[in-house]
Structures are given as C-alpha cells and as structure tokens.
Motif scaffolding. Structure first.
Motif, PDB file in Angstrom:
ATOM      1  N   GLY A   1      -4.582   0.560   4.102  1.00 51.09           N
ATOM      2  CA  GLY A   1      -5.638   1.535   4.376  1.00 51.09           C
ATOM      3  C   GLY A   1      -7.026   0.926   4.536  1.00 51.09           C
TER       4      GLY A   1
ATOM      5  N   VAL B   1       4.265  -1.909  -3.159  1.00 52.63           N
ATOM      6  CA  VAL B   1       3.251  -2.469  -4.065  1.00 52.63           C
ATOM      7  C   VAL B   1       1.925  -1.748  -3.827  1.00 52.63           C
ATOM      8  N   ASP B   2       1.334  -1.268  -4.893  1.00 48.77           N
ATOM      9  CA  ASP B   2       0.033  -0.596  -4.802  1.00 48.77           C
ATOM     10  C   ASP B   2      -0.647  -0.731  -6.161  1.00 48.77           C
ATOM     11  N   PRO B   3      -1.957  -1.002  -6.194  1.00 51.88           N
ATOM     12  CA  PRO B   3      -2.638  -1.057  -7.501  1.00 51.88           C
ATOM     13  C   PRO B   3      -2.655   0.303  -8.199  1.00 51.88           C
TER      14      PRO B   3
ATOM     15  N   LEU C   1     -16.427   8.384  -1.926  1.00 55.60           N
ATOM     16  CA  LEU C   1     -15.480   9.499  -2.047  1.00 55.60           C
ATOM     17  C   LEU C   1     -14.182   9.089  -1.351  1.00 55.60           C
TER      18      LEU C   1
ATOM     19  N   ASN D   1      -7.262   8.326  10.861  1.00 52.88           N
ATOM     20  CA  ASN D   1      -7.108   9.611  10.173  1.00 52.88           C
ATOM     21  C   ASN D   1      -5.655   9.848   9.769  1.00 52.88           C
ATOM     22  N   ALA D   2      -5.492  10.883   8.960  1.00 50.98           N
ATOM     23  CA  ALA D   2      -4.176  11.159   8.382  1.00 50.98           C
ATOM     24  C   ALA D   2      -3.179  11.601   9.453  1.00 50.98           C
ATOM     25  N   GLN D   3      -3.709  12.276  10.470  1.00 51.12           N
ATOM     26  CA  GLN D   3      -2.845  12.761  11.549  1.00 51.12           C
ATOM     27  C   GLN D   3      -2.079  11.586  12.184  1.00 51.12           C
TER      28      GLN D   3
ATOM     29  N   GLY E   1      -0.232   4.594   0.268  1.00 49.75           N
ATOM     30  CA  GLY E   1      -0.984   5.791   0.662  1.00 49.75           C
ATOM     31  C   GLY E   1      -0.143   6.606   1.633  1.00 49.75           C
ATOM     32  N   TYR E   2      -0.804   7.239   2.589  1.00 48.95           N
ATOM     33  CA  TYR E   2      -0.098   8.039   3.599  1.00 48.95           C
ATOM     34  C   TYR E   2       1.033   7.242   4.243  1.00 48.95           C
ATOM     35  N   VAL E   3       0.665   6.067   4.782  1.00 47.59           N
ATOM     36  CA  VAL E   3       1.651   5.280   5.526  1.00 47.59           C
ATOM     37  C   VAL E   3       2.729   4.756   4.596  1.00 47.59           C
TER      38      VAL E   3
ATOM     39  N   ASN F   1      -9.089  -2.502   4.875  1.00 51.08           N
ATOM     40  CA  ASN F   1      -8.963  -3.173   3.573  1.00 51.08           C
ATOM     41  C   ASN F   1      -9.006  -4.700   3.744  1.00 51.08           C
TER      42      ASN F   1
ATOM     43  N   GLY G   1       0.833  -1.210   0.000  1.00 53.00           N
ATOM     44  CA  GLY G   1       0.000   0.000   0.000  1.00 53.00           C
ATOM     45  C   GLY G   1       0.858   1.247   0.000  1.00 53.00           C
TER      46      GLY G   1
ATOM     47  N   ASP H   1      -5.003   3.209   8.576  1.00 50.77           N
ATOM     48  CA  ASP H   1      -6.407   2.805   8.647  1.00 50.77           C
ATOM     49  C   ASP H   1      -6.628   1.291   8.662  1.00 50.77           C
TER      50      ASP H   1
ATOM     51  N   GLN I   1      -6.296  12.195   0.340  1.00 53.18           N
ATOM     52  CA  GLN I   1      -7.760  12.125   0.470  1.00 53.18           C
ATOM     53  C   GLN I   1      -8.413  13.387   1.049  1.00 53.18           C
TER      54      GLN I   1
ATOM     55  N   VAL J   1      -1.558  -6.791  -3.703  1.00 50.58           N
ATOM     56  CA  VAL J   1      -1.175  -7.932  -2.870  1.00 50.58           C
ATOM     57  C   VAL J   1      -2.447  -8.704  -2.544  1.00 50.58           C
TER      58      VAL J   1
END
Ligand code: FAD
Length: 456
Positions: free
Chosen positions: A118, A43-45, A136, A341-343, A19-21, A282, A17, A322, A52, A86
């Motif tokens: 996530g 690895v991420d699709p 969204l 959350n993103a924080q 994303g943020y992490v 996920n 993944g 997440d 976000q 994955v």
C-alpha cells in the motif's frame, strides 16, 4: 537471525501487506494453494486489514474503531499469518527478510511474492508538522483524533485563558482530497454536537479550517460538484481556504501561505492539525530491490506482474494496489496509471490471484482494465456528494449511496453486520460522543493507587 522452525516449510506464496489487496489475494488463493500442497503466508505489521474509507466515520463516532478493521487470523483460516514487517526481498534467492514484533528477524523463502504494502502519508518538510500533525491512514490515528477533539472541547469548557481556549477549539485539516473533505465534515459534525451538549461553550467559540493548495477540492468529482461542496462546507461555518498552503506549524501556531505570491495570509494557533495532503508508495517498494518508477511505485504490468526496466515481467513477482504503478488501459488514469483507490485495489487483487494460478498452470494471463464506477463521499450524518455510475448525487441520497456501498464493500459478512449494527444503534440512541481518557497512559490510575502514600 532467528530460525523460522514454527513456520511452514511447504512451497510458499508470500503476500507482503494485508490491506485491501493482500487480504483479498489471500482469501482467493488460500484453499487452492493448500490443496496443491503449498501455503499462503501473509506478512503485515498489523494483525488486521484497515477499511480506510471508514476512518472518517470512526472520527465522527458512527463506527466503533474495532469494527472498521478485519482480523487476519479470524478471516484467513487457511493462511499462515505472520505479524511483522518485510524489510527486504532477495528475489534471485526467492527469500524475504521479515522483522518480527519481538525484534527478531527471520527469512522466508517463497515461490511467488505478492507485493501489496500500500501507501503511506506523504508529507513535506514543514517545520513543526511532524510534532503537531496527525495523519488519517490508520485506525489508531482515527481513534486518537476523535478522543483528542473531544478532550480538547471538554478542557476548553473550563479554561479561563482565552488564547488557550481558542487554540483548543480550533480544528484544521490540510488536504482537500476525498479523505480531507470527509474528515473535516465529520469533525464539524462531532464538534458541533459536543459543543451543543456542553452548556459552558457556544458555537461561536469554534473555528474549523480546511487548507487546500490547489484551486479546487476533490478531483474525483466534477468541478461544479466540487464547488457545491465548498459552498456546502462554508454554509456549515467551515473556512475553506483554496490556493493556500501550510508554511509552518511550530508549537501549534499555523502559518498559512498564499500559493500565488507566497505571502502570509493568516497565523493562528490550532489544537488539532490533520494532514491528509497526499500519499506515497510504501518505502518497502524501494527496499525490495524491484524496479520502481520516479514516484517510488513498483513498476507493474496490466497482468499485475512486476516488470523490469525494459517492461518484461519478472517471473514469480506480482503487485497491485497503492504500492504499484499499474497501467490504466482505459486511458483515464493520470499519467496512464490507475489511481490509488479501493475500487482498483479490490478488483486488481482478484485478477492477480487468478493470473498467479494461471501462470502456475501455464495458461495465458488476463490484462486488468476497469472503467471507474465513480466516487461517493460522506460529509457527516445525512450529507454527502458523489457521482456513482455517472449519476450526480448530493445531500441525503449521496450519503445513503455512500453508506450502502461501503456497508456492502467492507470485507466479510461478520464485519458488514457489525458496521450495520453500529449505524442502527446510532439511529436508535443518537451519536455517541463519549471520549476515552488515558489511552496513552492506561497505567496512570493504577500507579497512583499503588504508590505508597509516603512516596506521593
Ligand atoms: C481516509 C481514507 C479514505 C478513503 N476512502 C476511499 C473511498 O471512499 N473509496 C476508495 O476507492 N478508496 C478510498 N481510500 C483509498 C483506499 O483505502 C486505498 O486505495 C486502499 O486501501 C489500497 O489498498 P492496498 O491493499 O494497496 O493498501 P492498504 O489497504 O493500505 O494495505 C497495505 C497493507 O500493507 C501493510 N504494510 C505496510 N508496510 C509493510 C511492510 N513493510 N511489510 C508488510 N506489510 C506492510 C500495511 O500495514 C497495510 O495493512 C481511502 C483512503 C483513506 C486513507
């Protein structure tokens, strides 16, 4: 199963993944792991990280869709980037199965795995929702939503069938969390602007509805602030329906239900139905074979390691964000866990990277503990609400705080500058409500031109 000849055979730190992490962990580790003779593989699709918190601004047309995402390849020069999904992890054998874009499947061996896939939109079995609704969570959803809204407004302006026109001009969002409130506020803003610009329509033709099952919205802010937001939204002509749920959405006809006595409150057709009522970890968490809690989240520890059912850290397995149930040592999180959350995601990612290196060096690990800095939401141009650092803000100062914080928080200087230039352009030239047509049928015009006249 295809072989992975083109991929590195160095000892691998695998990040599931981006994303943020995932992006942050890769940024923190890539050089150090490379210098130590290993490789970081992400690895991420998707070939990008989606910022976000900017999705509502993409719907509202303040930010160009591409600028709200951060390219993995451009910004992770020392990371092996694999665009794929994955599908399983065999931690005993230290391998992960990856489904590539072309349908091939490969196995990647690893030394450490960081599970950072996530969350996805959580829905309920509501008839018609899957066919009529849109979430969204992705940039594609935000862009599609924006284009669909603008398309519907344009189409409505020439409709003679009043029922069809009312449907096209009805916009409904389900979910009164941060994402839902920011989304309905941006929708209201852009709809009003597009209707104002169309002499064949008037504002009284428009219906905008927010549906929330609980008795209040935005659990992240205080009750009086949340009530203030409800009042504010209602003053903008948005129907805010609390203690109300969506019963059915068959063929775009929405049935709204009173949560108290389960009776039908309303039934109307809505051309737009956005679902933002919750997220779930996920599904790769479950299919990975690592222990998950009752909500499907990977069981995590304060040191950001995955733990077994007895709470013992599993060597070489890490998680944050997440997808993880990470204990909140401040005691503030619901059920004792950090909220998604993103924080948290960003701070956990930085600590995870440090702990992973510390574990390799045989050093002690640090426990994650973070007091919330508060939250701030944009409610359309020049409007907002929030409590950053405990200071209650509304209106313009809150909106400024929202833009200031997120403008600085989007990863990479390049993206910060692009986003800031979007905002500057808007300031200079006004809101851009041009809709792009035929995104789903981009070959339509060419096919028409290329088809011989005799076949037409
Ligand atoms: C509309 C909206 C507004 C938000 N606003 C705020 C805000 O204002 N403030 C705030 O703090 N938070 C906000 N959030 C929440 C925040 O964005 C998330 O908490 C954060 O993105 C979590 O980071 P993550 O790395 O865990 O997951 P994500 O950022 O979601 O990244 C997960 C990544 O994993 C990838 N992935 C998925 N499945 C697989 C698989 N099988 N294999 C490999 N990769 C996979 C995905 O493609 C994705 O790139 C908002 C969220 C939304 C939807």
């Amino acid at each position: 199963m295809a072989t992975s000849q083109k991929l590195s055979d160095k000892p691998r730190t695998l990040i599931v993944g981006g994303g943020y992490v995932g992006l942050t962990v890769a940024q923190q580790l890539q050089k150090k792991v490379k210098e130590a003779g290993g490789v970081v593989t992400l690895v991420d699709p998707l070939p990008y990280m989606t910022y976000q918190p900017f999705l509502p601004e993409v719907v509202g047309g303040h930010i160009e869709a591409r600028h709200a995402v951060v390219s993995h390849r451009k910004h992770l020069k020392d990371t092996e980037v694999v665009t794929g999904k994955v599908t399983g992890v065999d931690h005993e054998a230290r391998t992960a199965t990856v489904e590539l874009d072309d349908g091939d499947t490969i196995e990647l061996s690893y030394q450490d795995v960081v599970m950072a896939a996530g969350a996805t939109t959580r829905t309920f079995p509501i008839e018609g929702l899957a066919e009529q609704g849109i979430g969204l969570k992705t940039i594609e959803e935000a862009l599609t939503l924006r284009n669909q809204i603008l398309d519907d407004i344009e189409a409505a302006s020439t409709m003679t069938d009043e029922k069809a026109k009312a449907r096209a001009l009805t916009f409904t969002v389900v979910g009164g969390g941060f994402a839902g409130i920011e989304c309905i506020a941006e929708i209201e803003d852009i709809v009003r602007a597009a209707v104002d610009a169309n002499p064949r329509l008037s504002q009284s033709d428009v219906r905008i509805v927010l549906v929330e099952a609980m008795g209040r919205i935005m659990p992240e802010v205080s009750e009086d602030q949340a009530e203030g937001v409800v009042e504010h939204l209602r003053s903008r002509g948005i129907e805010v329906l609390l203690n109300t749920s969506l019963g059915s959405a068959v063929d775009g006809e929405l049935q709204l239900i009173d949560m108290a006595d389960k009776s039908e409150i309303d039934r109307f057709e809505s051309g737009t139905l956005v679902w933002t009522a919750g997220v779930a970890a996920n599904a790769v968490a479950k299919s990975s074979g690592f222990p998950v809690d009752e909500r499907g989240r990977l069981k995590g520890s304060p040191t950001l390691q995955i733990v077994d059912d007895e709470g013992r850290a599993i060597p070489g397995a890490w998680t944050a964000g997440d997808v993880a149930a990470t204990p909140d040592l401040t005691g503030a999180g619901p059920g004792g866990f950090c909220v998604p959350n993103a924080q948290h995601a960003l701070r956990q990612a930085k600590m995870l990277a440090k702990n992973l290196l510390a574990a390799r060096a045989g050093e002690s690990l640090t426990e994650y503990k973070h007091e919330s800095l508060g939250a701030v939401a944009g409610l359309g141009l020049y409007k907002g609400v929030g409590n950053p650092l405990g200071v209650k803000l509304t209106g313009f100062p809150a909106w400024l705080a929202h833009r200031g914080y997120h403008g600085m928080a989007i990863p990479t200087v390049e993206r910060k500058v692009r986003v800031a230039s979007n905002w500057l352009n808007e300031l200079l030239f006004g809101r851009d409500f041009t809709q792009l047509r035929d995104l789903e049928t981009p070959r339509r015009q060419f096919e028409e031109a290329a088809t011989p006249a005799t076949k037409k």
